[in-house]
Write a protein that holds these residues in place. Structure first.
Motif, PDB file in Angstrom:
ATOM      1  N   THR A   1     122.199 -51.191   4.360  1.00  0.00           N
ATOM      2  CA  THR A   1     121.310 -52.124   3.662  1.00  0.00           C
ATOM      3  C   THR A   1     122.063 -53.371   3.223  1.00  0.00           C
ATOM      4  N   PHE A   2     121.334 -54.416   2.890  1.00  0.00           N
ATOM      5  CA  PHE A   2     121.932 -55.703   2.534  1.00  0.00           C
ATOM      6  C   PHE A   2     122.775 -55.570   1.270  1.00  0.00           C
ATOM      7  N   LEU A   3     123.991 -56.117   1.331  1.00  0.00           N
ATOM      8  CA  LEU A   3     124.880 -56.049   0.185  1.00  0.00           C
ATOM      9  C   LEU A   3     124.327 -56.851  -0.994  1.00  0.00           C
ATOM     10  N   THR A   4     123.726 -58.006  -0.702  1.00  0.00           N
ATOM     11  CA  THR A   4     123.233 -58.867  -1.792  1.00  0.00           C
ATOM     12  C   THR A   4     122.048 -58.260  -2.528  1.00  0.00           C
ATOM     13  N   ARG A   5     121.305 -57.368  -1.870  1.00  0.00           N
ATOM     14  CA  ARG A   5     120.099 -56.739  -2.393  1.00  0.00           C
ATOM     15  C   ARG A   5     118.972 -57.748  -2.644  1.00  0.00           C
ATOM     16  N   LEU A   6     119.119 -58.958  -2.154  1.00  0.00           N
ATOM     17  CA  LEU A   6     118.077 -59.961  -2.393  1.00  0.00           C
ATOM     18  C   LEU A   6     116.734 -59.574  -1.771  1.00  0.00           C
ATOM     19  N   PRO A   7     116.708 -58.963  -0.569  1.00  0.00           N
ATOM     20  CA  PRO A   7     115.407 -58.600   0.000  1.00  0.00           C
ATOM     21  C   PRO A   7     114.936 -57.193  -0.365  1.00  0.00           C
ATOM     22  N   ASP A   8     115.685 -56.487  -1.245  1.00  0.00           N
ATOM     23  CA  ASP A   8     115.365 -55.082  -1.524  1.00  0.00           C
ATOM     24  C   ASP A   8     113.956 -54.911  -2.107  1.00  0.00           C
ATOM     25  N   PRO A   9     113.273 -53.782  -1.832  1.00  0.00           N
ATOM     26  CA  PRO A   9     113.668 -52.778  -0.843  1.00  0.00           C
ATOM     27  C   PRO A   9     113.230 -53.195   0.539  1.00  0.00           C
ATOM     28  N   VAL A  10     114.079 -52.893   1.522  1.00  0.00           N
ATOM     29  CA  VAL A  10     113.778 -53.290   2.889  1.00  0.00           C
ATOM     30  C   VAL A  10     113.254 -52.094   3.668  1.00  0.00           C
ATOM     31  N   LEU A  11     112.712 -52.390   4.827  1.00  0.00           N
ATOM     32  CA  LEU A  11     112.184 -51.356   5.708  1.00  0.00           C
ATOM     33  C   LEU A  11     113.244 -50.292   5.981  1.00  0.00           C
ATOM     34  N   GLN A  12     112.884 -49.040   5.798  1.00  0.00           N
ATOM     35  CA  GLN A  12     113.717 -47.870   6.077  1.00  0.00           C
ATOM     36  C   GLN A  12     114.862 -47.688   5.075  1.00  0.00           C
ATOM     37  N   GLN A  13     114.847 -48.421   3.982  1.00  0.00           N
ATOM     38  CA  GLN A  13     115.873 -48.233   2.954  1.00  0.00           C
ATOM     39  C   GLN A  13     115.570 -46.995   2.130  1.00  0.00           C
ATOM     40  N   MET A  14     116.596 -46.205   1.855  1.00  0.00           N
ATOM     41  CA  MET A  14     116.465 -45.035   0.998  1.00  0.00           C
ATOM     42  C   MET A  14     116.918 -45.437  -0.401  1.00  0.00           C
ATOM     43  N   GLU A  15     115.952 -45.653  -1.305  1.00  0.00           N
ATOM     44  CA  GLU A  15     116.285 -46.115  -2.653  1.00  0.00           C
ATOM     45  C   GLU A  15     116.688 -44.941  -3.546  1.00  0.00           C
ATOM     46  N   ASN A  16     117.777 -45.121  -4.249  1.00  0.00           N
ATOM     47  CA  ASN A  16     118.180 -44.168  -5.272  1.00  0.00           C
ATOM     48  C   ASN A  16     117.895 -44.807  -6.623  1.00  0.00           C
ATOM     49  N   PHE A  17     116.997 -44.204  -7.388  1.00  0.00           N
ATOM     50  CA  PHE A  17     116.507 -44.856  -8.596  1.00  0.00           C
ATOM     51  C   PHE A  17     117.605 -45.052  -9.647  1.00  0.00           C
TER      52      PHE A  17
ATOM     53  N   THR B   1     123.873 -48.227  -5.513  1.00  0.00           N
ATOM     54  CA  THR B   1     124.956 -48.259  -4.521  1.00  0.00           C
ATOM     55  C   THR B   1     124.945 -47.025  -3.633  1.00  0.00           C
ATOM     56  N   PHE B   2     124.132 -46.042  -3.997  1.00  0.00           N
ATOM     57  CA  PHE B   2     124.106 -44.759  -3.297  1.00  0.00           C
ATOM     58  C   PHE B   2     122.949 -44.766  -2.314  1.00  0.00           C
ATOM     59  N   GLY B   3     123.267 -44.741  -1.005  1.00  0.00           N
ATOM     60  CA  GLY B   3     122.226 -44.863   0.009  1.00  0.00           C
ATOM     61  C   GLY B   3     122.315 -43.795   1.071  1.00  0.00           C
ATOM     62  N   ALA B   4     121.533 -43.971   2.106  1.00  0.00           N
ATOM     63  CA  ALA B   4     121.466 -42.980   3.180  1.00  0.00           C
ATOM     64  C   ALA B   4     122.832 -42.756   3.830  1.00  0.00           C
ATOM     65  N   ASN B   5     123.626 -43.799   3.953  1.00  0.00           N
ATOM     66  CA  ASN B   5     124.905 -43.656   4.638  1.00  0.00           C
ATOM     67  C   ASN B   5     125.908 -42.808   3.871  1.00  0.00           C
ATOM     68  N   ASP B   6     125.651 -42.605   2.572  1.00  0.00           N
ATOM     69  CA  ASP B   6     126.527 -41.718   1.806  1.00  0.00           C
ATOM     70  C   ASP B   6     126.405 -40.272   2.282  1.00  0.00           C
ATOM     71  N   ALA B   7     125.352 -39.967   3.034  1.00  0.00           N
ATOM     72  CA  ALA B   7     125.196 -38.620   3.586  1.00  0.00           C
ATOM     73  C   ALA B   7     126.324 -38.270   4.550  1.00  0.00           C
ATOM     74  N   PHE B   8     127.035 -39.276   5.050  1.00  0.00           N
ATOM     75  CA  PHE B   8     128.116 -39.023   6.009  1.00  0.00           C
ATOM     76  C   PHE B   8     129.428 -38.642   5.327  1.00  0.00           C
TER      77      PHE B   8
END
Length: 621
Positions: free
Chosen positions: A121-137, A141-148
């Motif tokens: 996802t975008f580092l700036t978070r300016l367009p958040d939330p974006v398509l297919q983004q997994m939001e952690n409330f 900073t914790f997103g889908a890629n942390d699953a790896f």
């Protein structure tokens, strides 16, 4: 003197650097990264895609059909190259990247180098939330890629272009480290990929790498020698690390010099040729009567390049409780398992060190016992793999046909289900380093994708040999699209689809633990009113392969010869019996967990029988 700089985007710099990393193998220099597998989307197409397009000659990109299968193909490639070279996988942000998690776990379990370049996802978070983004409330900073993180040996999220100056060498060091080898993951935020930075030109200079060989500690070698010299019934367990160390010649020399019987793990199949007089077969749950008979009586076991997983150890019931282990491994974590005397070191160097100082000869009575057991097992395999005499079609018969008619250097591959056990038990190795039974993570779907990746690697050095995949109908239905990939890329594979009407080996386990058949074979699924057979040959032909269905092993033999002669991918389908024809010898106990209480008497009885065997279980630490 001023250092010259070059302005590049993060993605451009990453690919430029990767294309200038080399390795020398057998006197020939190769790029250490053989290229990659990619599916583009938002998250990697605009920036990383642009960079890859400019380096399409140095780093060829193979178009994937499924992200998970791309990861499997990269694993198959790395195995074929004995971890000396690797491929990258790139996927878009969101579900595309998450589809790679299972493949990363396979690479992690098997200690295989795979580079994952994944959108974020975008580092700036300016367009958040974006398509297919997994939001952690609670933690943005914790997103889908942390699953790896739990399935990667190296993990980083690039939050500034300058970071790759440090991150890329560290990732590559992980990929080439025998002790720490596994997947390296780089999360690439969509905006950061396109940000420009002035990189020092020296960062992109050509570099030739070496794979480190860990020299064993002399004191550990001395302790190992002392234990071996006192052995009355020594046994060698040869694991996959032997091949990754390119130490098969040293292994065979050591065995012959000291006349120590040897058995192979699943990953170590093809460390020795079948005709070696002290090759006493595979060991463990999917092993051989000969290998397990030796394991039960051995007093000192030299375990070489194996992590001693439960299929090797029979959930630690395969050995006597007072057996002593010496574990030689490049990784400290694996060398210290289960009260082993550890020798942390490269297999080739460790065998040479032992060979230089050991004064020992196995007793003739032990050697004779090993050879007698091996002869009995060999006779069983001969009968098991033969066809005719009104036998039902079986996996073992198909294995026997291929064994009789393939080239000595063809690549044999199997993965999940019943076929890994059947190949491990029944395959007679014609040449060292020619078998890949993926049972580290046992992933259905690896059979075809892994074969495609292996074939890409094989074509770089042995283009006249074949990659031959044994595949069950369940695995075919799960992941088959790389038949199409192999046709498109002109990387021929031979896929042998052995159809037993569902997940027959799990049905077998279900029945063996007292349970009735349920939800494994199609005929036993209560939500399927009228099961029907899939026309696998027609399906394979629709993806561009040649394909045919045969009725029996005799016809299978003729079809296999046509497949060998074919210029492109070939699929052979044969029905096999779901109940009869299994290899019913050579198994140790395996801990699977059974119900302590049940309304079914058969289940309760099976539980009691199962637990009665636990007395053999060696208590590890």
């Amino acid at each position: 003197m001023n250092t010259p700089y070059i302005s590049l985007t993060t993605a451009q710099a990453l690919i430029k650097w990767l294309s200038n990393q080399y390795i020398e193998i057998d006197g020939i220099e190769y790029t250490v990264c053989g290229g990659g597998f990619g599916i583009f989307g938002h998250g990697n197409v605009t920036c990383l895609g642009e960079a890859l397009n400019n380096k399409r000659e140095a780093l060829p990109l193979y178009r994937g059909q499924n992200e998970q299968s791309m990861g499997f193909a990269a694993a198959g490639y790395a195995k074929q190259w004995l971890r000396q070279r690797f491929m990258f996988c790139t996927a878009s942000a969101g579900p595309g990247t998450l589809n790679l998690v299972t493949a990363a776990a396979l690479a992690h379990a098997n200690r295989l180098p795979v580079l994952l370049l994944c959108g974020d996802t975008f580092l700036t978070r300016l367009p958040d939330p974006v398509l297919q983004q997994m939001e952690n409330f609670g933690d943005p900073t914790f997103g889908a890629n942390d699953a790896f993180k739990p399935v990667s040996r190296y993990w980083d999220r690039i939050t500034h272009p300058a970071q790759i100056i440090q991150s890329l060498p560290n990732a590559l060091a992980t990929l080439l480290d025998p002790a720490d080898c596994g997947p390296a993951f780089l999360g690439l935020p969509q905006d950061v990929q396109g940000w420009a930075y002035d990189y020092p030109e020296t960062f992109f200079e050509k570099k030739t790498h070496r794979i480190r060989r860990q020299i064993p500690d002399p004191e550990e070698i001395k302790d190992a020698i002392s234990l071996l010299e006192g052995a009355k019934r020594p046994l060698i367990i040869a694991g996959g690390g032997i091949q990754y160390s390119r130490a098969t010649a040293e292994l065979n020399t050591f065995i012959e010099k000291y006349q120590i019987p040897a058995v192979e793990t699943i990953a170590g199949r093809a460390n020795m040729r079948h005709d070696h007089p002290l090759n006493c077969g595979p060991i463990g749950v999917t092993g051989s009567n000969s290998g397990n008979a030796l394991a039960e009586k051995a007093d000192v076991i030299l375990a070489l390049g194996t992590r001693l997983q439960d299929f090797t150890t029979g959930s630690w019931t395969a050995f006597s409780h007072d057996a002593k282990f010496i574990s030689v491994n490049a990784g400290r974590f694996d060398a210290a398992k289960h009260r082993s005397l550890p020798v942390v070191g490269d297999a080739k160097f460790s065998l040479n060190a032992l060979n230089d100082a050991l004064f020992f000869q196995a007793k003739q009575s032990w050697i004779q016992f090993a050879q007698d057991e091996r002869a009995k097992w060999d006779a069983y395999v001969t009968d098991n793999t033969s066809h005719g005499h009104n036998k039902p079609n079986s996996y073992a018969q198909a294995i026997g046909v291929v064994n009789a008619h393939c080239d000595r250097r063809d690549r044999i591959l199997a993965a999940a289900g019943g076929l890994p056990a059947e190949v491990t038990a029944n395959w007679r190795t014609l040449e060292q380093g020619t078998v890949d039974v993926e049972f580290g993570f046992s992933c259905m779907g690896y059979e075809i994708a892994g074969a495609w990746g292996a074939r890409i690697a094989q074509s770089e050095r042995e283009p006249d040999k074949d990659t031959i995949s044994f595949c069950g109908d369940g695995s075919y239905l799960m992941l088959n699209s790389d038949i199409y990939s192999s046709v498109l890329s002109e990387k021929k594979i031979i896929v042998l689809v052995l159809d037993n009407g569902g997940f027959a080996v799990i049905n077998k386990l279900q029945n063996n633990t007292g349970n009735q058949s349920f939800n494994n074979l199609f005929v036993d699924c209560p939500t399927i009113p009228a099961p029907f057979a899939v026309d696998f040959a027609a399906h394979a032909r629709s993806m561009g392969a040649y394909a045919e269905k045969v009725a029996d092993p005799a016809a299978f033999t003729e079809a296999f010869q046509r497949a060998k002669a074919s210029p492109k991918s070939y699929v052979i389908v044969m029905d096999v019996d779901a109940y009869d024809g299994w290899t019913d010898e050579g198994h140790t106990w395996w801990e699977v967990g059974t119900p302590e209480i049940s309304d079914r008497e058969t289940v309760s009885s099976a539980h009691q029988d199962f637990e009665a065997e636990r007395i053999k279980q060696r208590r590890g630490v």
